[in-house]
Design an enzyme around this catalytic site. Structure first.
Site, PDB file in Angstrom:
ATOM      1  N   GLU A  14      40.934  38.155  29.549  1.00  0.00           N
ATOM      2  CA  GLU A  14      40.709  39.474  29.406  1.00  0.00           C
ATOM      3  C   GLU A  14      42.085  39.975  28.796  1.00  0.00           C
ATOM      4  O   GLU A  14      42.992  40.136  29.415  1.00  0.00           O
ATOM      5  CB  GLU A  14      40.584  40.499  30.509  1.00  0.00           C
ATOM      6  N   HIS A  59      42.296  40.146  38.492  1.00  0.00           N
ATOM      7  CA  HIS A  59      41.879  41.328  37.507  1.00  0.00           C
ATOM      8  C   HIS A  59      43.281  41.874  37.014  1.00  0.00           C
ATOM      9  O   HIS A  59      44.241  42.009  38.098  1.00  0.00           O
ATOM     10  CB  HIS A  59      41.000  42.099  37.866  1.00  0.00           C
TER      11      HIS A  59
END
Ligand code: 13P
Length: 228
Positions: free
Chosen positions: A153, A85
């Site tokens: 993302e 992430h």
């Protein structure tokens, strides 16, 4: 559709139990994966939702204070794990090498990695985003990637309310799928009840990774209803 919920560093024990009660009442045809905090993994209980983790140690069991191993996660029935992430890449300075080791530990312990990739605003502006995404995907080169989920993302979309255009998303998803064929690709970054109508018109999207929306079960139900 896969809908993965990243609670990030939110919800204490009591808040989580209240939240989980609401989440367990959600009706959807999508496959829900809940990624709570490590400590709330132990409080998870659901007949319909799959369990994920937000992180894992790059090492096996052993003298690594504060780390949580993939073997331990597996023993709690964790089936999926977010890795790479952008918040961990930035704040914990996680490198591609370390992320690769985490993916290896997950595969060894039968947990499906959800590998996050994405470019910064600057990388988008100076047109180096494909290079960046390719580099982040390169860690999968000598890994059996048949059972890995990718989450695109864009960093500039996370928590900002701004999402890429339909054309930008299609371009990136086609690019990712040309590098890793047959893998599921999720979209993450400010996906919400207002933009889901546009997002769901993109055939290349196999699901979503939700941050802010994951914390609001009522809005999440509206989002999921629109997806069905
Ligand atoms: P938001 O949905 O809050 O933008 O967060 C996306 C995200 O980072 C999920 O991993």
């Amino acid at each position: 559709m896969i809908v993965a919920l990243n609670n990030k560093s939110n919800l204490d024990k009591n808040e989580f139990l209240d939240y989980l009660g609401k989440l367990n009442n959600i009706k959807t045809n999508s496959k829900l994966i809940l990624c709570p905090t490590f400590i709330n993994i132990a409080n998870f209980n659901s007949l319909t939702i799959s369990l994920g983790s937000q992180n894992v140690s790059s090492k096996n069991d052993g003298a690594y204070t504060g780390e949580v191993s993939a073997k331990d996660l597996n023993s709690y029935n964790v089936k999926y794990c977010i890795v790479g992430h952008s918040e961990r890449r930035e704040y914990q300075k996680e490198s591609d090498e370390e992320i690769k080791e985490k993916i290896n530990r997950l595969i060894e312990n039968n947990i499906i990695p959800i590998l996050c990739i994405g470019e910064t605003k600057q990388e988008r502006i100076n047109n180096s985003y494909k290079e960046i995404l390719k580099k982040e995907l390169d860690i999968l080169n000598d890994i059996n990637n048949s059972n890995i989920i990718i989450a695109y993302e864009p960093i500039w979309s996370i928590g900002t309310g701004i999402i890429p255009t339909k054309e930008e998303i299609i371009e990136v998803f086609d690019f990712i799928k040309s590098i890793i064929p047959n893998c599921k690709v999720l979209y993450g970054g400010s996906a919400n009840t207002n933009n889901i109508d546009m997002l769901k018109s993109i055939n290349q999207i196999d699901g979503y990774l939700l941050g802010g929306l994951s914390l609001k079960p009522d809005d999440l139900q509206v989002f999921l209803d629109k997806l069905n």
